[in-house]
Design an enzyme around this catalytic site. Structure first.
Site, mmCIF file in Angstrom:
data_model
loop_
_atom_site.group_PDB
_atom_site.id
_atom_site.type_symbol
_atom_site.label_atom_id
_atom_site.label_comp_id
_atom_site.label_asym_id
_atom_site.label_seq_id
_atom_site.Cartn_x
_atom_site.Cartn_y
_atom_site.Cartn_z
ATOM 1 N N ASP A 140 0.843 -1.195 0.000
ATOM 2 C CA ASP A 140 0.000 0.000 0.000
ATOM 3 C C ASP A 140 0.882 1.250 0.000
ATOM 4 O O ASP A 140 1.977 1.232 -0.561
ATOM 5 C CB ASP A 140 -0.939 -0.061 1.222
ATOM 6 C CG ASP A 140 -2.282 0.588 0.969
ATOM 7 O OD1 ASP A 140 -2.296 1.800 0.652
ATOM 8 O OD2 ASP A 140 -3.317 -0.078 1.082
ATOM 9 N N HIS A 213 -3.854 6.048 3.347
ATOM 10 C CA HIS A 213 -4.519 4.828 2.866
ATOM 11 C C HIS A 213 -3.865 3.555 3.429
ATOM 12 O O HIS A 213 -4.548 2.646 3.908
ATOM 13 C CB HIS A 213 -4.465 4.847 1.335
ATOM 14 C CG HIS A 213 -5.295 3.822 0.642
ATOM 15 N ND1 HIS A 213 -4.863 2.536 0.425
ATOM 16 C CD2 HIS A 213 -6.533 3.886 0.095
ATOM 17 C CE1 HIS A 213 -5.800 1.855 -0.232
ATOM 18 N NE2 HIS A 213 -6.825 2.662 -0.442
ATOM 19 N N SER A 542 -11.125 -0.889 -0.973
ATOM 20 C CA SER A 542 -9.819 -0.846 -0.311
ATOM 21 C C SER A 542 -9.970 -1.125 1.177
ATOM 22 O O SER A 542 -9.047 -1.611 1.809
ATOM 23 C CB SER A 542 -9.194 0.545 -0.444
ATOM 24 O OG SER A 542 -8.599 0.714 -1.685
#
Ligand SMILES: *[C@@H]1O[C@H](CO)[C@@H](O)[C@H](O)[C@H]1NC(C)=O
Ligand SMILES: *[C@@H]1O[C@H](CO)[C@@H](O)[C@H](O)[C@H]1NC(C)=O
Ligand SMILES: *[C@@H]1O[C@H](CO)[C@@H](O)[C@H](O)[C@H]1NC(C)=O
Ligand SMILES: *[C@@H]1O[C@H](CO)[C@@H](O)[C@H](O)[C@H]1NC(C)=O
Ligand SMILES: *[C@@H]1O[C@H](CO)[C@@H](O)[C@H](O)[C@H]1NC(C)=O
Length: 757
Positions: A140, A213, A542
């Protein structure tokens, strides 16, 4: 436009297109290429594969930069070449393929409770011992190591099987790793080859997460227990990753302009070598077919017993939009939680409408304020309603609540209204967003409303001589029903590559998820957002993918001998697709029952997954047979298998026989379709009988034999299914059903999806 479904933060990571740019050097245009080599064809004169790779590269270019040599994810390397050099390399002995670089896009306090995983009832999953030896690897944007979600208080020594470590770099020292965050690496050569050197004043050339994220996904999968976690007071409670005792290893492969295949393959390569047990990958590319780089890397991981879970994508509700569909990957769609952040819009005519918001700050004065439609306050005649930057006329919005139509990053739209002097904002969903209302951490008092409410409010503004409104932000409510509801943005089947394999596999929470955040960016992800928060609430597949990664880690800790396919089977056959009252899960896109093309086998149910009764197992050999059934040629199979596997010409291979825990049938003219499956008993002795359901008379499902008797654990039994269909139904029709085996104690359910093409 799919971006408007995403949280503001995920937004800018998603508007990325296929294929990297090319750099001009020495007059020739160079691009990055990933080169797959037939390692078994290495001449014996080479002592090591690196030397052979290098010699092959030098035969076409003396100066080409070797970005990576891969050891585990593929046999081959990444390099910079001109298209002519790439063509010439393709003709060298032992070179299977030379693929251009691809750019990929990145696509929780209450979640464990919602899933039935309470700290106190999780006796099913051990608190110490094996569960803390499972390592979840996350590919990520990196990690914010100071987050309390990665505190190692109470964790024992690093598992002896762990071979990984931590890389130092910008604002990151190896001492930031600990007994919880046991691995942190970054892969940047592919990114730098295209974008030039990382500007370290803007972006950390290290495992540090400047985006949020990666910290969010890692803490969702395996974050430690943090009490009093909230976003600006919203969703306050105990934050806990799904496998909160597991260890975390992060592989930063995503940067400011995206994630590049060469870096992703390097991350997977290292994760395999480091010995992770689970890989969580919340991103996708646009290359179709199973020679897609993530799919190829995931195959190598699967072979090593690593469970790979990937997001299904945020391109729903469109038909056949699902990504990451390789059958050795677990593909995860998104549903809602039973938690919401409601608002009330009160109009001057006394009518009230519900919305959603995460705005926290000075509320609007408690009175009705003048209300204006952006389309009537804009210098842009065509798109004024969307509140695009620089289009609102300040004199017309000053001191008012502005209604904007949705389309783009909600927090940014709010920023435009605020900059023009608006006091508040009502953001109205259009047909595309429908009734799906995602929560955003706006920078001004604002709320999103669904399309139906939006249409009424717009009509009120355009017809009332003196429209007024107020917005009341109510905070957090829980036990919202019905839940889960399938998210409209969650990408849908049928599987675009192999319609006879159902995808997505299942759904997990992915809407308004609270998890840890970076200290480098505010919750809205906007540059003007100077707020810093420890936790943030965002949405997307996600977010659902790491829930399943965490669940796989829990199952792995209880059943260390289970293969990745066995873990997926347990999660799928125990998933649910009805509410407690027996009514089917709703799809927010249609407000009608969701289908297996949206929810796969259904919503994960961890407490039953731990004891599924029977499993549908799959081996590497089975997947290779599947590729033969797909008529993949020897070079395509070589890219994926990294070996000399060849299909047996005397054998008939059939996709219908891949031992998958779900059934998808493509009606292409014939009236009958036969599928074969083999189940392995992982419960006690028992007699399982089958029950089939079909929603229409156009499909008849028969199973032979109808009873399977098991005497011992690990015993395998096979059965065949015949789907008899009315082949005259019009193309585009669908029909759904199920095949369930039960011994009275376990229910082993598989969804059935039939499509007329
Ligand atoms: C969150 O909940 C905890 C425990 O109930 C409480 O002590 C704390 O004040 C709450 N924080 C916020 C911001 O509501
Ligand atoms: C493969 O191994 C070599 C030698 O150990 C190493 O230099 C290289 O970085 C490895 N590749 C990756 C992608 O980790
Ligand atoms: C406001 O906008 C609507 C729709 O764009 C339009 O029909 C109407 O005429 C406008 N009203 C004024 C006063 O400009
Ligand atoms: C209105 O906005 C659109 C989208 O940004 C732009 O293409 C168009 O040129 C603008 N029109 C005017 C009249 O400014
Ligand atoms: C295999 O198929 C790929 C994709 O269609 C093609 O590019 C390649 O040339 C084929 N290779 C062989 C050996 O047939």
């Amino acid at each position: 436009m799919s971006s408007s479904f995403l949280s503001s933060t995920a937004f800018f990571l998603l508007v990325l297109l296929y294929l990297g740019s090319f750099h001009v050097s020495n007059g020739a245009q160079q691009g990055t290429y990933i080169v797959h080599m037939a390692k078994s064809q290495m001449p014996s004169s080479f002592d090591h594969h690196f030397l052979w790779y290098d010699a092959s590269l030098r035969s076409v270019s003396e100066s080409a930069e070797m970005l990576y040599t891969y050891n585990n994810s593929i046999h081959g390397f990444a390099t910079r070449l001109t298209p002519e050099e790439a063509d010439s390399l393709m003709t060298q002995p032992g070179v299977i393929s030379v693929q251009p670089e691809q750019r990929y896009e990145l696509h929780t306090t209450r979640t464990p409770l919602f899933l039935g995983l309470d700290v106190h009832n999780s006796g099913l999953f051990p608190e110490t011992g094996p569960s803390s030896n499972v390592v979840v690897g996350v590919l990520d944007t990196g990690i914010w190591p100071e987050s309390k979600s990665f505190s190692d208080e109470g964790y024992g020594p690093i598992p002896p099987t762990w071979k990984g470590g931590c890389d130092a770099g910008t604002k990151f020292t190896t001492s930031l790793c600990n007994r919880k965050l046991i691995g942190a690496r970054f892969f940047v050569r592919g990114y730098e080859a295209i974008n030039g050197p990382v500007d370290e004043s803007k972006e950390s050339k290290s495992p540090r997460d400047d985006n949020g994220h990666g910290t969010h996904t890692a803490s969702t999968a395996a974050g430690s227990v943090v009490e009093g976690a909230n976003l600006l007071g919203f969703a306050n409670g105990t934050a806990r990753g799904i496998a909160y005792r597991a260890r975390v290893a992060v592989y930063k492969v995503c940067w400011k302009t995206g994630c590049f295949a060469s870096d992703i393959l390097a991350g997977i390569d290292k994760a395999i070598e480091d010995n992770v047990n689970i890989l969580s990958i919340s991103l996708s590319g646009s290359r179709t077919g199973y020679t897609d780089d993530t799919a190829v890397g995931a195959f190598a991981a699967m072979e090593r017993g690593i469970f790979v879970s990937c997001s299904a994508g945020n391109n729903g509700p469109f038909y056949s939009s699902v990504a990451n569909v390789a059958p050795w990957i677990t593909t995860v769609g998104a549903g809602t939680l039973d938690r919401d952040f409601p608002t009330v819009v009160i109009l001057g005519n006394g009518k009230n409408y519900m919305g959603v918001s995460l705005f926290s700050g000075d509320a609007l004065p408690p009175k009705l304020l003048p209300l204006v439609y952006a389309g009537n306050a804009s210098n842009n005649a065509t798109y004024g309603n969307f509140c695009i930057s620089g289009t609102l006329i300040p004199e017309k919005v000053k001191g008012k609540i502005v209604m904007c139509d949705a389309g783009g990053n909600p927090a940014r739209i709010g920023e435009v209204v605020k900059a023009a002097g608006g006091l508040g904002m009502i953001l109205a969903n259009m047909a595309y967003e429908g009734e799906e209302i995602l929560a955003d951490a706006f920078l001004l008092p604002a709320t999103t409303v669904g399309k139906k409410a939006g249409d009424i409010i717009r009509h009120y503004i355009l017809t009332d001589p003196n429209p007024t409104a107020s917005i009341v932000i109510k905070g957090t409510v829980v036990n919202v029903q019905p839940s889960p509801v399938l998210a409209a943005f969650s990408s849908r089947g049928p599987n675009p590559i192999t319609p006879n394999i159902l995808k997505p596999d299942l759904i997990a929470p992915g809407v308004n998820i609270l998890a840890a955040w970076t200290g480098a960016q505010g919750p809205s992800g906007l540059e003007s957002d100077t707020r810093r928060v420890e936790f943030n609430i965002i949405s997307g597949t996600s977010m659902s993918c790491p829930h399943v990664s965490g669940l796989a880690a829990l199952l792995k800790s209880v059943h260390p001998e289970w293969s990745p396919a066995a873990i997926r089977s347990a999660l799928m056959t125990t998933a649910y697709n009805t509410y407690k009252d027996g009514k089917p899960i709703i799809d927010i896109a249609t407000l009608k029952p969701s289908t297996p093309f949206g929810h796969g086998a259904g919503h994960v149910s961890p407490t039953t997954a731990v004891n599924p009764g029977l499993i549908y197992d799959l081996t590497t050999e089975d997947y290779l047979g599947f590729l033969c059934a797909m008529n993949y040629n020897s070079s395509q199979i070589r890219i994926i298998s990294r070996g000399n596997y060849a299909c047996d010409p005397s054998k008939t291979y059939s996709v219908a026989d891949l031992n998958y825990p779900s059934f998808a049938v493509n009606v292409d003219g014939s009236d009958t379709y036969k599928y074969k499956r083999t189940v392995t008993n992982v419960g006690g002795a028992g007699s399982y009988s089958v029950k089939v359901t079909s929603e229409t008379t156009a499909v008849k499902i028969s199973v032979e034999p109808a009873v399977l008797n098991f005497k011992e654990v690990n015993e395998k039994k096979s059965y065949s299914v015949t789907f008899t269909v009315d082949s005259s139904k019009p193309s585009g029709s669908d029909s759904f059903g199920s095949i369930e085996w039960s011994d009275g104690k376990h229910v082993v359910a598989s969804p059935v999806a039939i499509s007329w093409i």
